[in-house]
Motif scaffolding. Structure first.
Motif, PDB file in Angstrom:
ATOM      1  N   ASP A 130       0.799  -1.072  -0.407  1.00 15.49           N
ATOM      2  CA  ASP A 130      -0.084  -0.013  -0.302  1.00 15.49           C
ATOM      3  C   ASP A 130       0.720   1.000   0.530  1.00 15.49           C
ATOM      4  OD1 ASP A 130      -2.268  -1.214   0.072  1.00 15.49           O
ATOM      5  OD2 ASP A 130      -2.822  -1.202   1.916  1.00 15.49           O
ATOM      6  N   LYS A 131       1.877   1.301   0.378  1.00 14.69           N
ATOM      7  CA  LYS A 131       3.425   2.279   0.770  1.00 14.69           C
ATOM      8  C   LYS A 131       3.822   2.785  -1.176  1.00 14.69           C
ATOM      9  CE  LYS A 131       4.154   2.024   5.502  1.00 14.69           C
ATOM     10  NZ  LYS A 131       5.222   1.277   6.424  1.00 14.69           N
ATOM     11  N   ASP A 132       3.151   1.820  -1.576  1.00 17.57           N
ATOM     12  CA  ASP A 132       4.749   1.412  -2.963  1.00 17.57           C
ATOM     13  C   ASP A 132       3.405   2.682  -3.705  1.00 17.57           C
ATOM     14  OD1 ASP A 132       4.881   1.238  -6.028  1.00 17.57           O
ATOM     15  OD2 ASP A 132       6.001  -0.321  -5.321  1.00 17.57           O
ATOM     16  N   PRO A 133       3.931   4.135  -4.314  1.00 18.92           N
ATOM     17  CA  PRO A 133       3.501   4.679  -5.412  1.00 18.92           C
ATOM     18  C   PRO A 133       2.697   4.510  -6.709  1.00 18.92           C
ATOM     19  CG  PRO A 133       5.187   5.181  -4.526  1.00 18.92           C
ATOM     20  CD  PRO A 133       5.641   4.195  -4.261  1.00 18.92           C
ATOM     21  N   MET A 134       3.400   3.206  -7.101  1.00 15.51           N
ATOM     22  CA  MET A 134       2.504   2.786  -8.185  1.00 15.51           C
ATOM     23  C   MET A 134       1.665   1.777  -8.316  1.00 15.51           C
ATOM     24  SD  MET A 134       5.026   0.564 -11.179  1.00 15.51           S
ATOM     25  CE  MET A 134       6.121   1.782 -11.677  1.00 15.51           C
ATOM     26  N   LEU A 135       1.743   1.133  -6.956  1.00 14.42           N
ATOM     27  CA  LEU A 135       0.868   0.020  -6.830  1.00 14.42           C
ATOM     28  C   LEU A 135      -0.493   0.961  -6.091  1.00 14.42           C
ATOM     29  CD1 LEU A 135       3.089  -3.018  -5.712  1.00 14.42           C
ATOM     30  CD2 LEU A 135       1.529  -2.163  -8.133  1.00 14.42           C
ATOM     31  N   SER A 136      -0.213   1.613  -5.045  1.00 14.01           N
ATOM     32  CA  SER A 136      -1.091   2.230  -4.780  1.00 14.01           C
ATOM     33  C   SER A 136      -2.332   2.301  -5.482  1.00 14.01           C
ATOM     34  CB  SER A 136      -0.876   3.795  -3.740  1.00 14.01           C
ATOM     35  OG  SER A 136      -0.564   4.576  -4.611  1.00 14.01           O
ATOM     36  N   LYS A 137      -3.127   3.319  -5.873  1.00 10.90           N
ATOM     37  CA  LYS A 137      -3.977   3.157  -7.351  1.00 10.90           C
ATOM     38  C   LYS A 137      -4.849   1.657  -7.499  1.00 10.90           C
ATOM     39  CE  LYS A 137      -2.539   7.205  -9.422  1.00 10.90           C
ATOM     40  NZ  LYS A 137      -1.937   7.624 -10.399  1.00 10.90           N
ATOM     41  N   ASN A 180      -3.140   5.222 -16.571  1.00 13.06           N
ATOM     42  CA  ASN A 180      -2.637   6.074 -16.054  1.00 13.06           C
ATOM     43  C   ASN A 180      -1.139   5.514 -16.901  1.00 13.06           C
ATOM     44  OD1 ASN A 180      -3.357   7.007 -12.708  1.00 13.06           O
ATOM     45  ND2 ASN A 180      -4.891   4.807 -13.678  1.00 13.06           N
ATOM     46  N   ASP A 181      -1.198   5.801 -17.717  1.00 15.36           N
ATOM     47  CA  ASP A 181       0.313   5.536 -18.502  1.00 15.36           C
ATOM     48  C   ASP A 181       1.261   6.150 -17.497  1.00 15.36           C
ATOM     49  OD1 ASP A 181       1.104   4.289 -21.006  1.00 15.36           O
ATOM     50  OD2 ASP A 181       1.923   6.125 -21.612  1.00 15.36           O
ATOM     51  N   GLU A 182       1.742   7.435 -17.609  1.00  9.96           N
ATOM     52  CA  GLU A 182       2.245   7.899 -17.485  1.00  9.96           C
ATOM     53  C   GLU A 182       2.713   7.334 -15.874  1.00  9.96           C
ATOM     54  OE1 GLU A 182      -1.242   9.253 -14.510  1.00  9.96           O
ATOM     55  OE2 GLU A 182      -0.074   8.926 -16.641  1.00  9.96           O
ATOM     56  N   THR A 183       2.530   6.599 -15.149  1.00  8.98           N
ATOM     57  CA  THR A 183       2.098   5.808 -14.048  1.00  8.98           C
ATOM     58  C   THR A 183       2.763   4.330 -14.183  1.00  8.98           C
ATOM     59  OG1 THR A 183       0.296   6.695 -12.392  1.00  8.98           O
ATOM     60  CG2 THR A 183       1.715   5.258 -11.794  1.00  8.98           C
ATOM     61  N   ILE A 213       4.699  -8.726  -7.304  1.00 11.60           N
ATOM     62  CA  ILE A 213       5.216  -9.894  -7.926  1.00 11.60           C
ATOM     63  C   ILE A 213       5.092  -9.136  -9.003  1.00 11.60           C
ATOM     64  CG2 ILE A 213       4.961 -12.351  -8.820  1.00 11.60           C
ATOM     65  CD1 ILE A 213       4.215 -12.483  -5.801  1.00 11.60           C
ATOM     66  N   MET A 214       4.109  -9.188  -9.533  1.00 14.65           N
ATOM     67  CA  MET A 214       3.943  -8.240 -11.346  1.00 14.65           C
ATOM     68  C   MET A 214       4.554  -7.343 -11.854  1.00 14.65           C
ATOM     69  SD  MET A 214       0.173  -8.820 -11.850  1.00 14.65           S
ATOM     70  CE  MET A 214       0.503  -8.452 -13.838  1.00 14.65           C
ATOM     71  N   LYS A 215       4.375  -6.385 -10.415  1.00 15.11           N
ATOM     72  CA  LYS A 215       5.655  -4.953 -10.720  1.00 15.11           C
ATOM     73  C   LYS A 215       6.914  -5.895 -10.252  1.00 15.11           C
ATOM     74  CE  LYS A 215       7.592  -0.925  -8.365  1.00 15.11           C
ATOM     75  NZ  LYS A 215       7.481  -0.371  -7.274  1.00 15.11           N
ATOM     76  N   GLU A 216       7.872  -5.750  -9.475  1.00 12.06           N
ATOM     77  CA  GLU A 216       9.249  -6.313  -9.461  1.00 12.06           C
ATOM     78  C   GLU A 216       9.669  -6.478 -10.729  1.00 12.06           C
ATOM     79  OE1 GLU A 216      10.667  -4.655  -6.936  1.00 12.06           O
ATOM     80  OE2 GLU A 216       9.092  -3.366  -6.590  1.00 12.06           O
ATOM     81  N   ARG A 217       8.896  -8.143 -10.981  1.00 10.40           N
ATOM     82  CA  ARG A 217       9.447  -9.205 -11.533  1.00 10.40           C
ATOM     83  C   ARG A 217       9.712  -8.063 -13.347  1.00 10.40           C
ATOM     84  NH1 ARG A 217       9.777 -13.606 -10.817  1.00 10.40           N
ATOM     85  NH2 ARG A 217       8.353 -15.237  -9.538  1.00 10.40           N
ATOM     86  N   ALA A 218       8.359  -7.508 -13.339  1.00 10.33           N
ATOM     87  CA  ALA A 218       8.687  -6.370 -14.763  1.00 10.33           C
ATOM     88  C   ALA A 218       9.875  -5.544 -14.685  1.00 10.33           C
ATOM     89  CB  ALA A 218       7.199  -5.973 -15.152  1.00 10.33           C
ATOM     90  N   LEU A 219      10.254  -5.215 -13.751  1.00  7.08           N
ATOM     91  CA  LEU A 219      11.654  -4.244 -13.114  1.00  7.08           C
ATOM     92  C   LEU A 219      12.869  -4.530 -13.623  1.00  7.08           C
ATOM     93  CD1 LEU A 219      10.367  -2.262 -10.348  1.00  7.08           C
ATOM     94  CD2 LEU A 219      10.662  -1.048 -12.243  1.00  7.08           C
ATOM     95  N   ARG A 229       3.962  -1.779 -18.368  1.00  6.19           N
ATOM     96  CA  ARG A 229       2.499  -2.146 -19.234  1.00  6.19           C
ATOM     97  C   ARG A 229       2.400  -2.981 -20.147  1.00  6.19           C
ATOM     98  NH1 ARG A 229      -0.548   3.114 -22.111  1.00  6.19           N
ATOM     99  NH2 ARG A 229      -1.885   1.032 -22.843  1.00  6.19           N
ATOM    100  N   SER A 230       3.551  -3.136 -20.860  1.00  5.63           N
ATOM    101  CA  SER A 230       3.519  -4.793 -21.600  1.00  5.63           C
ATOM    102  C   SER A 230       3.367  -6.104 -20.818  1.00  5.63           C
ATOM    103  CB  SER A 230       4.588  -4.702 -22.652  1.00  5.63           C
ATOM    104  OG  SER A 230       5.773  -4.367 -22.053  1.00  5.63           O
ATOM    105  N   GLU A 231       4.199  -5.645 -19.472  1.00  6.53           N
ATOM    106  CA  GLU A 231       4.570  -7.214 -18.783  1.00  6.53           C
ATOM    107  C   GLU A 231       3.436  -7.334 -18.026  1.00  6.53           C
ATOM    108  OE1 GLU A 231       7.303  -8.745 -18.661  1.00  6.53           O
ATOM    109  OE2 GLU A 231       8.428  -7.595 -20.944  1.00  6.53           O
ATOM    110  N   LEU A 232       2.286  -6.526 -17.343  1.00  5.58           N
ATOM    111  CA  LEU A 232       1.247  -6.507 -16.864  1.00  5.58           C
ATOM    112  C   LEU A 232       0.319  -7.444 -17.351  1.00  5.58           C
ATOM    113  CD1 LEU A 232       2.141  -2.881 -15.048  1.00  5.58           C
ATOM    114  CD2 LEU A 232       2.859  -5.505 -14.132  1.00  5.58           C
ATOM    115  N   THR A 233       0.435  -8.351 -17.571  1.00  6.26           N
ATOM    116  CA  THR A 233      -1.272  -9.620 -18.136  1.00  6.26           C
ATOM    117  C   THR A 233      -1.926 -10.613 -17.723  1.00  6.26           C
ATOM    118  OG1 THR A 233       0.325 -11.054 -18.888  1.00  6.26           O
ATOM    119  CG2 THR A 233       1.083  -8.895 -20.447  1.00  6.26           C
ATOM    120  N   LEU A 234      -2.619 -10.549 -18.215  1.00 11.63           N
ATOM    121  CA  LEU A 234      -3.725 -11.234 -17.016  1.00 11.63           C
ATOM    122  C   LEU A 234      -3.348 -12.955 -16.992  1.00 11.63           C
ATOM    123  CD1 LEU A 234      -6.049 -12.755 -16.541  1.00 11.63           C
ATOM    124  CD2 LEU A 234      -6.859 -13.346 -18.443  1.00 11.63           C
ATOM    125  N   GLN A 235      -1.937 -13.266 -18.168  1.00 11.20           N
ATOM    126  CA  GLN A 235      -0.822 -14.143 -17.140  1.00 11.20           C
ATOM    127  C   GLN A 235      -0.425 -13.710 -16.680  1.00 11.20           C
ATOM    128  OE1 GLN A 235      -1.891 -17.167 -19.193  1.00 11.20           O
ATOM    129  NE2 GLN A 235      -0.904 -17.831 -17.065  1.00 11.20           N
TER     130      GLN A 235
END
Length: 532
Positions: free
Chosen positions: A137-144, A227-230, A159-165, A235-241
């Protein structure tokens, strides 16, 4: 609530009976089913197979770990990566870890590097190396994204966000050991689920879970796109799968920390198998993982001294069936004594005794619909009593019913409920029907069989064993009942055949009987002359 979120979370439906007293097959959320009552003894999906092939090309092929003679098929990383993660944890404030990653055959596990006295931590993970809902919840990107979401979803999004990084993530050493996905059916393709879960009540639950997660992802994807700016290049790594994969990993590898009232992702916990040991086992060794506020760390403690080289694990309070294990962790156990079949009993409002029956059920803590579980070695006493009540049509018989003992109300009533159970069992068993070349044992012997196919085969085999034992128990109870229910009561089921043979036997004596009857009529013996 935390335990329920990490358990099987089963909630499925099934066959509807045409008569009162037996309805669809359903399960509640992750509960200790063994303790339930007394018993008598949208985007284009990459296929699961394709992703697994991709893992092999990248050198991340799943290793099969033996458990009760059957592979668990959990995708484990290399031994070097595990050692790197231990070093990374020590660098975050907990030096001198007393564990070593080690291979047990083809299994990657943690073992004690030295003798550890009772009461001292065998493993210590600083809180700064763990992830909880508060951290997400403290993560500025994920809070939304996480606002209003459950904890499992929030951790999956992290997990999705950190793996994408990738290597830019400070958690990259952790992700070298955390599996990319598990073999939970939520990561299978629709065809895999329909084929490999055929006949099992898990099929409907798995499909419902995937549908719910897909609907959830539609809303999350909209926030990401708005929220493309965020999210930018991620975005390409954040998929349903990737969402389904991450969700399955959280279900399988997160840990409930009761002292902190949190569900957390704890590094190295993925190498600690969950083991259930029955309470009746003497001198059993139990490992508990929880938060220690004095150390501000998550620790693994043992109920006794731990010897150097001992394999470490996390003890569980109760065992899980293969249906629960597969849905929540993507694995199964061969000959699992916890396997069960869920059965729902009910009363119907059209019953003239509905009100009285409802009051009786409420007095015993049951509702108009109640779910029971049947194991291979015992029947729930309350299921039999519930069904007996549901089939009663006489007010006087209500007084004969007893939920505390296994006692039939009447022979006719017992016959009806046993026939209901036998019919239901036959219907369930029929759902597993398959051509000879596609039997479960053939699937397990075939070296070309995919992992989901093997998991499904073991699941179905266990359920069929429960059904077979269940049918045998019902037939045993039916055997002493000689007759069939009629309006006049129980009659011999062979009465028509008996009457037919009685008629055949009377034919040779018919002429003699006729002559005697005529003679009696003609003589004074019948006093016919005195009759008007």
């Amino acid at each position: 609530a935390a335990k329920s979120a990490l358990a099987a979370l089963l909630l499925c439906g099934g066959i509807q009976a045409e008569c009162p007293g037996l309805a669809g097959l359903k399960l509640r959320r992750g509960v200790n089913t063994r303790a339930l009552g007394r018993h008598v003894p949208l985007p284009t999906r990459v296929t699961s197979q394709g992703r697994r092939m991709g893992m092999r090309r990248k050198g991340l092929a799943p290793r099969a770990e033996s458990l009760a003679g059957l592979p668990d098929f959990l995708p484990y990383p290399s031994l070097a990566s595990a050692k790197e993660t231990v070093t990374w944890i020590e660098g975050r404030g907990m030096p001198g870890q007393v564990v070593n990653p080690s291979m047990f055959g083809d299994q990657l596990r943690l073992v004690a590097a030295k003798d550890v006295p009772k009461g001292e931590p065998v493993l210590t993970i600083p809180s700064s190396a763990c992830i909880t809902r508060d951290d997400v919840d403290k993560d500025p990107m994920l809070s939304k994204l996480t606002k209003g979401q459950d904890t499992i979803t929030a951790l999956a999004l992290w997990i999705m966000k950190e793996r994408a990084l990738g290597e830019d993530s400070e958690w990259s050493p952790y992700f070298k050991t955390l599996p990319l996905f598990t073999y939970s059916p939520i990561t299978w393709t629709p065809q895999e689920r329909a084929t490999y879960l055929r006949g099992s009540f898990v099929l409907r639950e798995a499909n419902q879970r995937v549908e719910a997660l897909e609907a959830k992802w539609i809303n999350l994807a909209k926030i990401i796109n708005d929220n493309d700016e965020t999210f930018g290049s991620l975005r390409s790594e954040l998929t349903l799968q990737s969402f389904l994969d991450a969700f399955s990993v959280v279900l399988a590898h997160s840990v409930t920390l009761e002292n902190a009232n949190q569900i957390a992702l704890v590094p190295l916990a993925e190498f600690l198998p969950r083991i259930y040991t029955p309470k009746e086992v003497k001198d059993k060794k139990e490992f508990r993982m929880d938060y220690d506020p004095s150390l501000d760390a998550v620790t693994l403690l043992c109920s006794s001294e731990v010897k150097q080289g001992s394999e470490l694990y996390i003890s569980e309070e109760y065992g899980l069936s293969n249906s629960e294990l597969l849905l929540s962790r993507g694995l199964v156990k061969e000959n699992n004594d916890e396997d069960f079949i869920p059965i729902e009993a009910n009363i119907v409002m059209a019953d003239v005794l509905y009100g009285a029956k409802k009051e009786i059920l409420q007095a015993y803590g049951f509702g108009e619909n109640h779910k029971f579980v049947v194991y291979r070695d015992r029947l729930p006493l309350e299921l039999l009593s519930y069904l007996r009540l549901s089939r009663l049509s006489n007010t006087d018989d209500l007084l004969k019913l007893n939920f505390e003992v296994d006692k039939a109300v009447s022979e006719m009533n017992e016959y009806e409920i046993l026939q209901l159970l036998l019919s239901e069992a036959r219907t369930i068993s029929g759902g597993f029907a398959a051509p000879d070349q596609d039997t479960d044992r053939f699937i397990l012997r075939n070296p070309e069989t995919t992992i989901p196919a093997k998991l499904g085969a073991v699941l179905r085999m266990g359920e069929k064993q429960v059904i077979s034992s269940f049918m045998d128990a019902v037939r045993t109870r039916l055997a002493p009942i000689r007759g069939i229910p009629t309006k006049k009561g129980m009659e011999n089921q062979n009465q028509e055949i008996i009457d037919m043979f009685d008629t055949f036997e009377s034919i040779p004596k018919a002429p003699q009987k006729l002559v005697k009857d005529l003679k009696d009529w003609w003589t004074d013996e019948n006093n016919w002359k005195d009759q008007d």
